[in-house]
Design a protein around this motif. Structure first.
Motif, short mmCIF file in Angstrom:
data_model
loop_
_atom_site.label_atom_id
_atom_site.label_comp_id
_atom_site.label_asym_id
_atom_site.label_seq_id
_atom_site.Cartn_x
_atom_site.Cartn_y
_atom_site.Cartn_z
N PRO A 261 22.85 1.63 -43.90
CA PRO A 261 22.22 3.03 -43.58
C PRO A 261 22.72 4.09 -44.94
CG PRO A 261 23.84 1.99 -41.95
CD PRO A 261 23.87 1.06 -43.13
N TYR A 262 23.60 3.84 -45.53
CA TYR A 262 23.93 4.55 -46.54
C TYR A 262 22.94 4.60 -47.74
CZ TYR A 262 28.23 6.33 -44.42
OH TYR A 262 29.23 6.92 -43.44
N MET A 263 22.47 3.26 -47.72
CA MET A 263 21.43 3.07 -48.93
C MET A 263 20.02 3.87 -48.49
SD MET A 263 19.63 -0.48 -50.34
CE MET A 263 18.94 -1.15 -48.67
N ILE A 264 19.81 3.64 -47.14
CA ILE A 264 18.59 4.32 -46.53
C ILE A 264 18.78 6.12 -46.73
CG2 ILE A 264 17.13 4.78 -44.60
CD1 ILE A 264 18.12 1.95 -43.78
N THR A 265 19.78 6.59 -46.42
CA THR A 265 19.96 8.05 -46.56
C THR A 265 19.97 8.45 -48.19
OG1 THR A 265 22.20 7.74 -46.46
CG2 THR A 265 21.16 8.44 -44.25
N SER A 266 20.73 7.83 -48.59
CA SER A 266 20.37 8.12 -50.31
C SER A 266 19.20 7.90 -50.76
CB SER A 266 21.46 7.13 -51.14
OG SER A 266 22.77 7.08 -50.49
N MET A 267 18.52 7.05 -50.50
CA MET A 267 17.08 7.02 -50.97
C MET A 267 16.05 7.94 -50.49
SD MET A 267 16.19 3.07 -51.41
CE MET A 267 16.94 2.10 -52.63
N ILE A 268 16.37 8.49 -49.15
CA ILE A 268 15.49 9.66 -48.51
C ILE A 268 15.62 10.96 -49.35
CG2 ILE A 268 15.25 10.82 -46.33
CD1 ILE A 268 15.68 8.39 -44.97
N ILE A 269 16.79 11.02 -50.02
CA ILE A 269 16.79 12.42 -50.68
C ILE A 269 16.17 12.64 -51.84
CG2 ILE A 269 18.81 13.42 -52.26
CD1 ILE A 269 20.36 13.53 -50.02
N ALA A 270 15.76 11.46 -52.05
CA ALA A 270 14.43 11.56 -53.37
C ALA A 270 13.20 12.23 -52.70
CB ALA A 270 14.15 9.97 -53.75
N VAL A 271 12.95 12.41 -51.53
CA VAL A 271 11.87 13.09 -51.13
C VAL A 271 12.06 14.63 -51.34
CG1 VAL A 271 10.26 13.03 -48.98
CG2 VAL A 271 11.32 10.77 -49.47
N PRO A 272 12.86 15.07 -50.58
CA PRO A 272 12.85 16.47 -50.72
C PRO A 272 13.06 16.94 -52.33
CG PRO A 272 14.90 15.65 -49.67
CD PRO A 272 13.94 14.81 -49.45
N THR A 273 13.76 16.12 -53.15
CA THR A 273 14.07 16.40 -54.40
C THR A 273 12.73 16.39 -55.11
OG1 THR A 273 16.12 15.23 -54.28
CG2 THR A 273 15.27 15.85 -56.64
N GLY A 274 11.93 15.05 -54.64
CA GLY A 274 10.59 15.17 -55.49
C GLY A 274 9.69 16.51 -55.11
N VAL A 275 9.75 16.75 -53.89
CA VAL A 275 8.89 17.97 -53.45
C VAL A 275 9.11 19.21 -54.29
CG1 VAL A 275 8.77 19.78 -51.61
CG2 VAL A 275 8.63 17.43 -50.82
N LYS A 276 10.48 19.43 -54.85
CA LYS A 276 10.74 20.50 -55.31
C LYS A 276 10.14 20.23 -56.88
CE LYS A 276 15.54 21.93 -53.71
NZ LYS A 276 15.15 23.38 -53.36
N ILE A 277 10.38 19.13 -57.51
CA ILE A 277 9.96 18.78 -58.70
C ILE A 277 8.36 18.90 -58.88
CG2 ILE A 277 9.52 17.12 -60.69
CD1 ILE A 277 12.36 16.16 -59.87
N PHE A 278 7.72 18.56 -58.01
CA PHE A 278 6.18 18.60 -57.87
C PHE A 278 5.87 20.19 -57.60
CE2 PHE A 278 6.59 14.04 -56.52
CZ PHE A 278 6.05 13.52 -57.76
N SER A 279 6.42 20.80 -56.68
CA SER A 279 6.37 22.35 -56.51
C SER A 279 6.33 23.15 -57.89
CB SER A 279 6.96 22.97 -55.58
OG SER A 279 6.81 22.00 -54.22
N TRP A 280 7.58 22.60 -58.52
CA TRP A 280 7.50 23.40 -59.94
C TRP A 280 6.46 23.23 -60.87
CZ3 TRP A 280 13.20 21.22 -59.65
CH2 TRP A 280 14.01 22.01 -59.03
N LEU A 281 5.98 21.85 -61.01
CA LEU A 281 4.92 21.55 -61.71
C LEU A 281 3.77 22.23 -61.22
CD1 LEU A 281 5.45 17.83 -62.10
CD2 LEU A 281 5.94 19.40 -64.02
N GLY A 282 3.30 22.40 -59.94
CA GLY A 282 2.40 23.34 -59.27
C GLY A 282 2.40 24.63 -59.64
N THR A 283 3.73 24.93 -60.05
CA THR A 283 3.94 26.51 -60.12
C THR A 283 3.46 26.82 -61.79
OG1 THR A 283 5.78 26.81 -58.83
CG2 THR A 283 5.66 28.36 -60.15
N ILE A 284 3.90 25.97 -62.44
CA ILE A 284 3.39 26.10 -63.97
C ILE A 284 1.93 25.75 -64.41
CG2 ILE A 284 6.03 25.99 -64.92
CD1 ILE A 284 5.25 23.38 -65.69
N TRP A 285 1.42 24.90 -63.39
CA TRP A 285 0.14 24.62 -63.64
C TRP A 285 -0.89 25.65 -63.75
CZ3 TRP A 285 -0.57 19.51 -65.27
CH2 TRP A 285 -1.88 19.22 -65.30
#
Lengths: 350, 540
Positions: B310-334
């Motif tokens: 279960p801890y492996m699963i939650t740890s990996m899910i955190i990548a999703v909101p983190t990815g949202v931030k990174i892609f949104s920043w790229l969308g901002t400078i694009w």
């Protein structure tokens, strides 16, 4: 414009998928990983490769977009206009939320499958007790009663480690086996694997355990079934070649092992150095010349008495510049009188 | 009134920074300067560590000194630098950004700050009595038997945790109750959102660590047996308590930085932030998920094996909101109109380096891979890419971005860019080779290592000295520009958030008129050129 965008996206996706596939299957990672010497290593390395492939794609997408944006969207001098008032794009945002979710789901499921595979209980494993203590590893083979400070394992035979600690937390790490497990005081933990390569590989401590943490290393010797059996039959005294060379040629029964062999068996070299026995520890006092200087440490004790006391009761007198309590205090319960005599007379002659 | 007296009245004396003062801006500067001082101390410890590790063998430090330095390097950097510098920035800018006159509890605010200098002195003074030497993780039973400095360390961290909790109470109350008229939650600047998410995490997690440290201190001082193994104490119990705080602490250290990045990109791209709500929600998602992942630090420990997945699963899910931030920043400078000021460079550097920390985090979350690389230099590289390449880059980005607001002066761009490039090269040179050393089998926290790791360590040491040098142009720039820099004016970046709609530095109660929210903070890209978003309140 629209069609061109779709075309570009398709081409880029194909290129990235190809790159990811090549990284996961073709790239040579041998410079990045140690020897592959256990059943676990094969499966873990395959998982690692797949993750490297995915990582390469994500890395290229993000860093590529970043560099492209930096080069392409630089503000021209004198251009004071604002950018486009774009606040978002629902489709795009759903895509870049879902795709990472799918990717981590795939990695998670694959990781879980590898985990269950590498931890599946083998039938009829060789049981080896792994004992961590500041700052040496020792290994015991309950079936034969053999004890050793170097880990010997037969190739292609499953082994079950029973890992424990005599003092603080250590972590038993064999990089070539791709696994580590903490040695936690108060509990005995099991770890299974099958060595698959004959050779000598490092064993390290991966959990900070005190002043000698870095020196808490030894070796695992993966041997053919015959060599391993011969070693067990010898009572575990056919130790490393360096020690054999320095040995005094006595017979191979454990009780009368030579002093250099005892030094290895009890892990003295993890902390002490002694050139005659090729010990190179850096944590405790050097033992060279102890037969001379040992005589003038404690009033009324000659070198022999001083050495004997220092082994069985290390806190009674602590060498200047070193801390009390670092040397294990349980040698009196682990060393037989005979072994102690051998060690004391050997050290007193140094 | 004499001219001197008039000037003294108009220009508040610099001595107020050394006094008990309840102005959030004074407290903010106190925080930032004090914590930067501790950053330099933590950095000096790091350079001593890297000097020792430049070559195999023990040349400079012995095992005891090395363990003390690494323990205090980690503790100083985490508890006296990154966590409190965000409290400093939050202090200075949250009231300004939401149009408030001060924080909700000004005296509590001053108290939060004034716990830090004594706590820091206690931690450093422990070197005189045998400093803590069991790592910032203070794993039992090693830490229970450590010298007296370990007790001082625990006292220091308890004080710092208390400071952090009090600060967070203040932030949450301020954001909830003191926003300008017309400012709803979806009008909050994203830095404020991220500080809110951070403060909520602090309030849930920090008391746990503080309680655990009290248990360790009691074991050491009054002979309780919480962690005494022969008496039935459980070492795993400490690990659970410790990581229940200390994994969220990673997000406590990085979320405010992500907030700053979200402020900087729109301003220097002249575009609205891309996906405002997604970024705000991802901060909340990270702060909630972040509370559920702690046992991924314990995959190799004797924890219940069935609970690892279960801890492996939650740890990996955190990548999703983190990815949202990174892609949104790229969308901002694009497609924006990017100007590469120093804060913008640090923000871009943040993405490029934090990404490496994030991707390697997935490797560590995968249990089978983790069992190889856990507690190796791979982890050291990963955490420094997150906390140095990530959090510290964001700190620098924020310091440059807000420098003209705090000082009223402009920093020197050339020196700023020199600093950025030294820092960027130094970070990659220091930490990339550590990934390789770790994968090949080098454990962390070792004073000595096998000769096969020598070349990676030499590279890392050169990089670390580059990082040490990189602070010099920053310090020179920060000090000299404060005295001699050109006047910055109230809004040199033409930014829309409220802190720029008042003079630089802002007057005692922040705004001449009570501010009212009239424009969304990220309305860039409108034509004609965006106008500031403050209007005097009706009837004011």
């Amino acid at each position: 414009m629209k069609e061109r965008t779709i075309f570009t996206v398709i081409i880029l996706s194909l290129v990235l998928i190809t790159v990811g596939y090549l990284v996961a299957t073709q790239v040579d990672f041998s410079w990045l990983l140690p020897a592959q010497a256990s059943s676990r290593a094969v499966l873990v390395d395959r998982l690692f490769r797949v993750m490297m492939g995915i990582a390469a794609v994500i890395f290229l997408i993000v860093e590529g977009a970043l560099v492209y944006a930096v080069l392409r969207f630089r503000r021209k001098p004198g251009d004071d206009r604002e950018g486009l008032p774009v606040h978002g794009n629902n489709t795009l945002e759903i895509v870049w939320t879902l795709i990472p979710a799918v990717i981590v789901a795939v990695i998670g499921i694959y990781s879980y499958r590898v985990l269950t595979d590498v931890e599946r209980k083998p039938s009829d494993p060789l049981v080896v007790r792994v004992i961590g203590q500041q700052f040496a590893w020792s290994f015991e083979y309950p079936d034969s009663g053999v004890k050793s400070s170097v880990l010997h394992l037969p190739v292609d035979h499953p082994v079950q480690f029973q890992i424990e600690s005599r003092d603080v937390i250590h972590s038993f790490w064999v990089p070539a086996f791709r696994v580590k497990h903490d040695a936690t005081p108060g509990q005995i933990d099991e770890l299974v694997l099958t060595p698959t390569e004959i050779g000598t590989f490092p064993v390290r401590c991966a959990e900070l355990c005190g002043v000698g943490h870095a020196a808490m290393t030894t070796e695992v010797k993966v041997e053919s079934q015959e060599d391993f059996q011969a070693w067990i039959d010898s009572g575990g005294t056919l130790v490393s070649s360096a020690t054999t060379a320095a040995g005094s040629g006595t017979d191979n029964s454990a009780a009368t092992a030579s002093a250099p062999e005892l030094l290895v068996q009890f892990g003295c070299g993890a902390c002490h150095s002694l050139s005659a026995a090729s010990l190179a520890g850096i944590v405790g006092p050097a033992l060279d010349g102890i037969g001379t200087w040992g005589a003038d440490r404690v009033e009324g004790q000659d070198a022999q008495t001083y050495i004997r006391n220092s082994i069985v009761e290390p806190n009674a007198y602590v060498e200047k510049g070193y801390a009390p309590g670092v040397m294990p205090q349980d040698f009196s319960t682990r060393i037989s009188q005979e072994q102690l005599d051998v060690l004391v007379s050997y050290l007193a002659s140094q | 009134m004499t001219v001197e007296a008039q000037i003294a009245q108009e220009k508040p004396n610099w001595r107020r920074y050394f006094t008990w003062n309840t102005d959030h801006k004074v407290i903010g500067v106190q925080y930032m300067v004090t914590t930067f001082f501790f950053f330099l101390i933590g950095g000096a410890l790091a350079m001593l560590i890297r000097s020792e590790l430049a070559q195999p063998g023990t040349d400079i430090l012995n095992g005891v000194q090395y363990n003390r330095f690494l323990t205090n390097h980690g503790s100083v950097m985490i508890f006296l630098w990154i966590i409190p510098i965000w409290a400093g920035m939050g202090n200075y800018f949250i009231p300004l950004m939401i149009g408030a006159r001060d924080m909700a509890f000004p005296k509590l605010n001053a108290l939060s700050f004034w716990l830090i200098p004594p706590a820091g002195l206690i931690m450093l003074a422990s070197f005189f009595v045998g400093a803590a030497e069991s790592g910032w993780t203070a794993y039992v039973p090693l830490s229970v038997a450590a010298p007296f400095g370990q007790t001082l360390w625990a006292v220091s961290v308890i004080l710092l945790g208390t400071s952090s909790i009090m600060g967070s109470i203040n932030f949450v109350t301020t954001v909830l109750t003191m926003r300008a008229e017309g400012m709803g939650f979806w009008d909050l600047p994203l830095f404020v959102w991220s500080m809110l998410a951070t403060a909520l995490m602090v309030l849930v997690a920090t008391p746990m660590l503080t309680a655990g440290l009290v248990l360790i201190a009691m074991d050491r001082l009054v002979g309780t047996l919480f962690f005494n193994v022969p008496a039935g104490g459980d070492p795993i119990f400490w690990q659970n308590v410790f990581w229940f705080y200390s994994h969220p602490a990673v997000y406590i250290m990085i979320l405010p930085g992500m907030g700053i990045i979200s402020e900087i990109f729109p301003v220097f791209s002249r575009k609205p932030i891309f996906g405002y709500k997604a970024i705000a929600f991802s901060s909340l998602a990270i702060s909630i998920l972040g509370l559920t992942v702690w046992a991924h630090h314990m995959f190799a420990s004797g924890m219940n094996p069935a609970l690892r997945v279960p801890y492996m699963i939650t740890s990996m899910i955190i990548a999703v909101p983190t990815g949202v931030k990174i892609f949104s920043w790229l969308g901002t400078i694009w497609d924006g109109k990017l100007s590469f000021t120093t804060p913008m460079l640090f923000a871009l550097g943040f993405i490029s380096m934090f990404l490496i920390g994030g991707i390697t985090g997935i490797f560590l979350a995968s249990i089978p891979v983790d069992l190889h690389v856990h507690d190796s230099y791979f982890v050291v590289a990963h955490l420094h890419f997150v906390l140095f390449g990530g959090a510290v880059s964001a700190v620098y980005a924020g310091l440059y971005y807000w420098y003209p607001k705090v000082t009223g002066r402009m920093y020197n761009e050339k020196l700023g860019k020199t600093h950025f490039w030294l820092n960027f090269l130094g970070t990659n040179l220091t930490y990339l080779p550590m990934f390789v050393a770790g994968l090949l089998g080098m454990p962390r926290r070792v004073v000595d290592y096998a000769p096969e790791f020598a070349s990676y360590n030499m590279l890392a040491t050169i990089g670390a000295f580059l990082l040490g040098i990189s602070t010099l142009p920053f310090l020179y720039n920060a000090i000299v520009s404060w005295v001699r820099g050109p006047k910055a004016g109230s809004n040199p970046w033409r930014a829309l958030t409220l802190e720029w709609q008042t003079s630089s530095p802002p007057p005692e109660h922040n705004f001449e008129d009570t501010p009212v929210m009239t424009r969304w903070p990220y309305d860039y890209g409108e034509s004609p050129l965006a106008e500031p978003g403050v209007a005097p309140a009706a009837g004011d």
